[in-house]
Design a protein around this motif. Structure first.
Motif, PDB file in Angstrom:
ATOM      1  N   GLN A 181       0.788  -1.242   0.000  1.00 16.13           N
ATOM      2  CA  GLN A 181       0.000   0.000   0.000  1.00 16.13           C
ATOM      3  C   GLN A 181       0.820   1.292   0.000  1.00 16.13           C
ATOM      4  OE1 GLN A 181      -2.637  -0.522  -1.098  1.00 16.13           O
ATOM      5  NE2 GLN A 181      -3.105  -2.608  -0.452  1.00 16.13           N
ATOM      6  N   SER A 239     -25.273  -6.069   3.844  1.00 15.61           N
ATOM      7  CA  SER A 239     -25.165  -7.408   4.419  1.00 15.61           C
ATOM      8  C   SER A 239     -23.826  -7.508   5.121  1.00 15.61           C
ATOM      9  CB  SER A 239     -25.369  -8.520   3.394  1.00 15.61           C
ATOM     10  OG  SER A 239     -24.617  -8.298   2.248  1.00 15.61           O
ATOM     11  N   CYS A 270     -21.850  -9.566   8.844  1.00 17.18           N
ATOM     12  CA  CYS A 270     -22.058 -10.559   9.913  1.00 17.18           C
ATOM     13  C   CYS A 270     -22.248  -9.897  11.260  1.00 17.18           C
ATOM     14  CB  CYS A 270     -20.913 -11.547  10.024  1.00 17.18           C
ATOM     15  SG  CYS A 270     -19.714 -11.473   8.785  1.00 17.18           S
ATOM     16  N   ARG A 316     -14.183  -8.005  13.758  1.00 17.68           N
ATOM     17  CA  ARG A 316     -13.922  -9.350  14.296  1.00 17.68           C
ATOM     18  C   ARG A 316     -12.778  -9.349  15.301  1.00 17.68           C
ATOM     19  NH1 ARG A 316     -13.430 -12.155   8.711  1.00 17.68           N
ATOM     20  NH2 ARG A 316     -12.992 -10.015   8.129  1.00 17.68           N
TER      21      ARG A 316
HETATM   22  N1  MGD Z   1      -6.848   5.852   5.309  1.00 16.75           N
HETATM   23  C1  MGD Z   1      -6.818   4.588   4.874  1.00 16.75           C
HETATM   24  N2  MGD Z   1      -7.952   4.027   4.405  1.00 16.75           N
HETATM   25  C2  MGD Z   1      -7.918   2.763   3.941  1.00 16.75           C
HETATM   26  C3  MGD Z   1      -6.719   2.019   3.921  1.00 16.75           C
HETATM   27  C4  MGD Z   1      -5.541   2.638   4.425  1.00 16.75           C
HETATM   28  O1  MGD Z   1      -4.445   2.045   4.477  1.00 16.75           O
HETATM   29  N3  MGD Z   1      -5.633   3.912   4.878  1.00 16.75           N
HETATM   30  N4  MGD Z   1      -6.714   0.753   3.400  1.00 16.75           N
HETATM   31  C5  MGD Z   1      -7.750   0.419   2.435  1.00 16.75           C
HETATM   32  C6  MGD Z   1      -7.762  -1.023   2.172  1.00 16.75           C
HETATM   33  S1  MGD Z   1      -6.321  -1.655   1.497  1.00 16.75           S
HETATM   34  C7  MGD Z   1      -8.808  -1.831   2.437  1.00 16.75           C
HETATM   35  S2  MGD Z   1      -8.751  -3.466   1.944  1.00 16.75           S
HETATM   36  C8  MGD Z   1     -10.023  -1.287   3.059  1.00 16.75           C
HETATM   37  C9  MGD Z   1     -10.692  -2.223   4.064  1.00 16.75           C
HETATM   38  O2  MGD Z   1     -11.832  -1.615   4.550  1.00 16.75           O
HETATM   39  P1  MGD Z   1     -13.238  -2.360   4.773  1.00 16.75           P
HETATM   40  O3  MGD Z   1     -13.499  -3.365   3.754  1.00 16.75           O
HETATM   41  O4  MGD Z   1     -14.249  -1.289   4.890  1.00 16.75           O
HETATM   42  O5  MGD Z   1     -12.956  -2.987   6.213  1.00 16.75           O
HETATM   43  P2  MGD Z   1     -13.472  -4.241   6.992  1.00 16.75           P
HETATM   44  O6  MGD Z   1     -13.474  -3.879   8.427  1.00 16.75           O
HETATM   45  O7  MGD Z   1     -12.639  -5.407   6.624  1.00 16.75           O
HETATM   46  O8  MGD Z   1     -14.959  -4.452   6.494  1.00 16.75           O
HETATM   47  C10 MGD Z   1     -15.458  -5.721   6.184  1.00 16.75           C
HETATM   48  C11 MGD Z   1     -16.879  -5.838   6.686  1.00 16.75           C
HETATM   49  O9  MGD Z   1     -17.448  -7.049   6.185  1.00 16.75           O
HETATM   50  C12 MGD Z   1     -17.951  -7.838   7.241  1.00 16.75           C
HETATM   51  N5  MGD Z   1     -17.817  -9.227   6.791  1.00 16.75           N
HETATM   52  C13 MGD Z   1     -16.818 -10.099   7.008  1.00 16.75           C
HETATM   53  N6  MGD Z   1     -17.050 -11.257   6.340  1.00 16.75           N
HETATM   54  C14 MGD Z   1     -18.220 -11.100   5.675  1.00 16.75           C
HETATM   55  C15 MGD Z   1     -18.985 -11.924   4.783  1.00 16.75           C
HETATM   56  O10 MGD Z   1     -18.624 -13.047   4.475  1.00 16.75           O
HETATM   57  N7  MGD Z   1     -20.118 -11.400   4.279  1.00 16.75           N
HETATM   58  C16 MGD Z   1     -20.552 -10.152   4.597  1.00 16.75           C
HETATM   59  N8  MGD Z   1     -21.659  -9.705   4.007  1.00 16.75           N
HETATM   60  N9  MGD Z   1     -19.872  -9.367   5.456  1.00 16.75           N
HETATM   61  C17 MGD Z   1     -18.710  -9.824   5.969  1.00 16.75           C
HETATM   62  C18 MGD Z   1     -17.165  -7.437   8.449  1.00 16.75           C
HETATM   63  O11 MGD Z   1     -17.896  -7.660   9.635  1.00 16.75           O
HETATM   64  C19 MGD Z   1     -16.939  -5.931   8.189  1.00 16.75           C
HETATM   65  O12 MGD Z   1     -18.003  -5.138   8.658  1.00 16.75           O
HETATM   66  O13 MGD Z   1      -9.701  -0.059   3.727  1.00 16.75           O
HETATM   67  C20 MGD Z   1      -9.129   0.886   2.854  1.00 16.75           C
HETATM   68  N10 MGD Z   1      -9.086   2.193   3.484  1.00 16.75           N
END
Ligand code: MGD
Ligand code: MGD
Ligand code: SF4
Ligand code: MO
Length: 890
Positions: free
Chosen positions: A289, A418, A420, A592
């Motif tokens: 990143q 959606s 969890c 989680r």
């Molecule tokens: N400032 C800043 N912002 C960033 C980043 C950064 O470095 N700096 N990084 C970026 C990057 S690389 C990423 S990948 C993103 C990640 O950011 P997000 O994707 O917003 O973060 P998560 O907390 O992983 O959100 C996943 C959600 O899906 C739910 N979940 C888990 N499994 C399942 C499933 O099987 N089905 C469903 N429907 N829900 C599920 C979880 O409970 C959680 O609420 O953030 C980005 N944002």
């Protein structure tokens, strides 16, 4: 008891996990020894997976406006809303926002429904924030999103360049594999390029700390150096590439002196790195990143790839430009066309629209790319997108400019989420919440960073009424009249269709081909062992290893672009740079990992890191309260002083949000500036102002139940076994403790108590309150003007487990035997800093002796850099003694 192999749902290493299941419960987790990603290793997040399978906090039923609803009417409602919105406002008025944490099968079905049957390509994913620049870089260079490396290359290379990656914390098992390979081959060299001195620098022979965002100069300078020093592989360039001369010309101004001016690195450091790259036979550049999350991220990826092409360090063992993926299924998402500008199976709108339409028998194929993530929420903010279904991501936390994202969600007429878990910052905006199966309940496949497809298997029945995401989408598609094209009864059928599409009219032209897996029946799919792609049904794959690329000429392209330094948004011209990223034991928005008490011990409360010199200049003390602000918003955080942090730059973790702390969501400060090619936001850079905040009172509160968000300048809360621990800070009452604010916070729980124990010394600002219910401590709050006068965290936690009835002696805030361990360094064995320092003081002088005494560092190994730092600090202070003694003699 049964044993079942599955895959870890966290990072893109994609470790195999063996789970022991008894009576529908996962009772033990270990690394799968047969899995080629990890050969039995796991990091602490993976090994704590069983502890995330708890009902606490789970979303168990569909909820409409907070009220429980059965599945049938919930799905009818989604279908009605989609149908009526498309009918009134056209297909572009609806959108899906997906995630690299979905399984390939979920992703495939959602993409198919939107792009083939609703007629819009407004389906994008959080991978836009993560991998999209890497994807665009590969596509520009190779004509396909082809990652030309494997984990073994990391082991076999002579030089590993880690750029913008803190793999020791973010890809821990891979980092351990790298560490072991270096032990086996001490001649191996590792260069880490990161403005911060991170845990990953532990392995580095050379750490380059360039100015933020200057990597484009570094790699253009490398190309220029290679050319000038006769280190180019002329034969490779002539046989397999195009565009070399233009790229070299473009890079010509980037002499070591010029790169030194742009990056702040010395000419000597640069030449050391350049020489190493040019003279090492096998080189992997491993990037993440710090490269991708930039407004010029795609150009930076190509600047890296250019250097590998110029030296022919590509397509052979131990070589290549390796973009490591973050999420467990970032790759799967790319394979099914989860990005708005792609079609399924790595196909694109320019060439393959007809083919995909025919294969799907799609009645309403989207004819052009849809909105990319940031644009999508901007269009929603303008009122153009009126329906959105968000699956497995938390955009109110993770997209840049979260205030705008939240406004857009507020404005959108129908928001389906959606997830969890029940409480997330995004779920707060949902009209309809749909309960999704989580890890351990869902069934399908994921693809890791090295193109290995592995099964995630269902281990236990879903909690409540949770259902898989693919099932929800399939049910909605059927209600829209597409039952024939969405006949799926299980993940196996979806996978088979996806595999067939990859081979459909392919004839070796398209890189992504897994048609060898198209005929698996359900049982074979269930048993599917980790499998690498490409795996065509007929013929051997042809790719970079054979000197072939997927461009019209079959040659790889040099892409030349002038490097540029990052700019903040014009409204944000503030004195300090803001860098953002990850901590070792937390996963993203903590839905989680934030539930596992053990994982809340490495870093407990919301803090930002800064260099001690910056702190001194601004009058900021360690652990004091600060405000971090720019035109978009303001965070309130604890200041953590860290000499590994470059002067002039703050580092803020991305994990905290409204569920865990007040004013802690760092993406509210990040502007929505994106890369023009990939659309990936510049999440690693903007500018902010920092100032100290006065505090009149600090408090630690332990409670059995979660409390409503406190209305105080600072709070940060974490999960303990059996309760919650919250740190609070106030600055409202001059010189004393505003007991009213604390009492207000406790009002709801205080009503439930039978008795209260209280001590209040208003002159000293000392207020202590213990609520008792049924002879047990219900909550305990200790407030003081000074934070270091508050009781120890472990002692507070012990109150919840106490058997004896509470009495006034507890108000002292200590026990006779109040032994504490300090912050946890080794999460696998739960060993704290104080214990480690004690062991060092008692003579432990090596990792091995610490491991033998305390076990620390012998589990997943990701605390080894921190153990070494403690050993080093002790060694330094040992050395300091004679120095001081000598000074005394003079
Ligand atoms: N400032 C800043 N912002 C960033 C980043 C950064 O470095 N700096 N990084 C970026 C990057 S690389 C990423 S990948 C993103 C990640 O950011 P997000 O994707 O917003 O973060 P998560 O907390 O992983 O959100 C996943 C959600 O899906 C739910 N979940 C888990 N499994 C399942 C499933 O099987 N089905 C469903 N429907 N829900 C599920 C979880 O409970 C959680 O609420 O953030 C980005 N944002
Ligand atoms: N523990 C943990 N592991 C994770 C995750 C998690 O949430 N927690 N998330 C997963 C996901 S989705 C992802 S995408 C990966 C991300 O994995 P990484 O990319 O390794 O993690 P980050 O901490 O986001 O950023 C890496 C480094 O980039 C550096 N950096 C910032 N600006 C620059 C720059 O201008 N140049 C250079 N060279 N470096 C810079 C930062 O200082 C930081 O140390 O991690 C995955 N693994
Ligand atoms: S390194 Fe850790 S988080 Fe990543 S897949 Fe392996 S066990 Fe899971
Ligand atoms: Mo990511």
């Amino acid at each position: 008891m049964t044993n079942c192999n599955t895959t870890c749902p966290y990072c893109g290493v994609g470790c195999g996990v063996s789970a022991e299941v008894e009576n529908d419960r996962v009772i033990a987790i270990s690394g799968d020894r047969s899995h080629p990603a990890n050969f039995g290793r796991l990091c602490v997040k993976g090994s704590s997976l069983a502890e995330t399978l708890v009902e606490d906090g789970r979303l168990l039923h569909p909820l409409l406006g907070g009220e429980r609803l059965a599945w049938d009417p919930a799905l009818d409602l989604v279908a009605d809303q989609l149908r009526s919105t498309v009918a009134r406002y056209g297909p572009e008025s609806v959108a899906f926002y997906l995630s690299g944490q979905l399984l390939t099968e979920d992703y495939y079905v959602a993409n198919k429904l939107m792009k083939g049957f609703l007629g819009s390509a407004n389906v994008d994913t959080n991978s836009r924030l993560c991998m999209s620049s890497a994807v665009s870089g590969y596509q520009r260079a190779f004509g396909a999103d082809h990652v030309p490396c494997s984990y073994e290359d990391l082991e076999h290379c002579d030089l590993l360049v880690m750029v913008g990656s803190n793999a020791a914390w973010t890809h821990p098992v891979l980092y351990q594999r790298i560490a072991e390979s270096k032990q086996r081959n001490p001649a191996k060299r590792i260069v880490v390029i990161d403005p911060r001195r991170t845990a990953s620098c532990d392995l580095a022979d050379l750490h380059l700390a360039p100015r933020a965002g200057s990597d484009g100069f570094l790699f253009a300078g490398l190309l220029n150096y290679l050319q000038r020093h006769g280190l180019v592989d002329r034969d490779y360039v002539a046989a397999h590439t195009e565009g070399f001369d233009a790229a070299v010309q473009q890079a010509a101004p980037q002499t070591p002196a010029a790169v030194s001016r742009a990056s702040g690195l010395s000419v000597d450091e640069l030449e050391q790195f350049y020489r190493l790259f040019g003279e090492s036979d096998r080189v992997v550049t491993f990037y993440s990143q710090g490269i991708n999350q930039s407004a010029t991220g795609t150009d930076k990826c190509n600047a890296i790839i250019n250097c590998h092409l110029a030296t022919g360090k590509l397509g052979r063992p131990g070589c290549g430009p390796f973009s490591i993926t973050g999420q467990p299924n970032a790759m799967g998402g790319r394979e099914v066309g989860g990005l708005a500008n792609q079609l399924a199976a790595h196909m694109n709108f320019d060439r393959h629209l007809e083919l995909v339409r025919r294969f799907w028998q799609a009645p309403a194929m989207a004819s052009r790319p849809g909105h990319k993530a940031v644009e999508l929420f901007q269009a929603m903010d303008r009122g153009e997108i009126r329906f959105v279904w968000i699956m497995a991501t938390n955009p109110a936390v993770s997209l840049p400019d979260t205030a705008q994202v939240r406004r857009a969600l507020q404005r959108c007429e129908f928001v389906v989420v959606s997830d969890c878990v029940h409480d997330t910052d995004t779920a707060a905006f949902a009209d309809l919440l749909l309960p999704a199966c989580g890890w351990g309940e869902k069934d399908g496949t994921v693809t890791n960073s090295e193109r290995c497809i592995s099964r995630q298997r269902a281990l236990v029945p879903p909690l409540g009424e949770a259902r898989p995401d693919w099932w929800m989408v399939t049910q909605v598609a059927r209600r829209l009249g597409f039952a024939d094209q969405f006949p799926y009864e299980g993940a196996a059928e979806i996978f088979s269709e996806h595999a067939r599409l990859s081979g459909f009219e392919n004839d070796g032209q398209r890189d992504f081909d897994i048609s060898a897996l198209a005929d698996l029946d359900r049982e074979q799919y269930d048993r599917l062992a980790p499998s690498y792609w490409p795996c065509p049904a007929a013929g051997a794959p042809v790719g970079p290893a054979q000197g072939h690329f997927f461009t019209p000429t079959g040659r790889a392209r040099f892409v030349s672009a002038a490097p540029a330094l990052p700019e903040p948004a014009s409204s944000d011209r503030a004195p300090l740079q803001l860098n953002t990223g990850r901590l070792r034991d937390q996963w993203h928005s903590m839905t989680r990992t934030g539930r596992v008490p053990k994982l809340m011990r490495h870093r407990d409360f919301f803090s930002i890191s800064l260099n001690p010199a910056d702190a001194a200049a601004l009058g900021i003390e360690a652990d004091s309260l600060v405000a971090v602000e720019n035109s978009r918003g303001r965070l309130t955080a604890l200041a953590q002083l860290d000499s590994g942090q470059p002067a002039g730059q703050l580092f803020c973790p991305i994990h905290w949000n409204d569920q865990f702390a007040g004013a802690a969501c760092v993406s509210q400060l990040i502007p929505a500036l994106t890369d023009p090619v990939s659309g990936q936001p510049q999440s690693k850079y903007t500018t902010v102002a920092l100032r100290p905040l006065a505090t009149t009172s600090w408090a630690l509160l332990v409670s059995r139940n979660r409390l409503p968000p406190p209305r105080l300048p600072y709070w940060s809360s974490l999960r303990l076994t059996g309760g919650y621990l919250t740190l609070l800070a106030d600055n409202s009452s001059e010189g004393g403790t505003d007991t009213a604010a604390y009492r207000h916070l406790l009002a709801a729980v205080a009503r439930e108590t039978d008795a209260e124990l209280q001590y209040h010394d208003s002159a000293g600002g000392d207020f202590r309150l213990i609520g008792v219910r049924k002879q047990r401590v219900e909550y305990a709050l200790f407030a003081n003007r000074r934070r270091d006068h508050l009781p120890d965290r472990d002692w507070l936690q012990s109150l919840l487990a106490r058997e004896q009835p509470p009495d006034y002696r507890l108000l002292r805030g200590v026990d006779a035997d109040g032994e504490t361990t300090g912050p946890t360094i080794c999460s696998c064995w739960e060993v704290g800093e104080k214990q480690i320092n004690q062991a060092i003081a008692n003579g432990a002088r090596s990792l091995e002796s610490l491991g033998a005494q305390l076990h620390c560092g012998t589990g997943c190994g990701s605390c080894v850099p921190e153990l070494k730092a403690l050993l080093q600090a002790a060694a330094d202070s040992d050395q300091a003694v004679p120095l001081v003694a000598r000074a005394g003699l003079q």
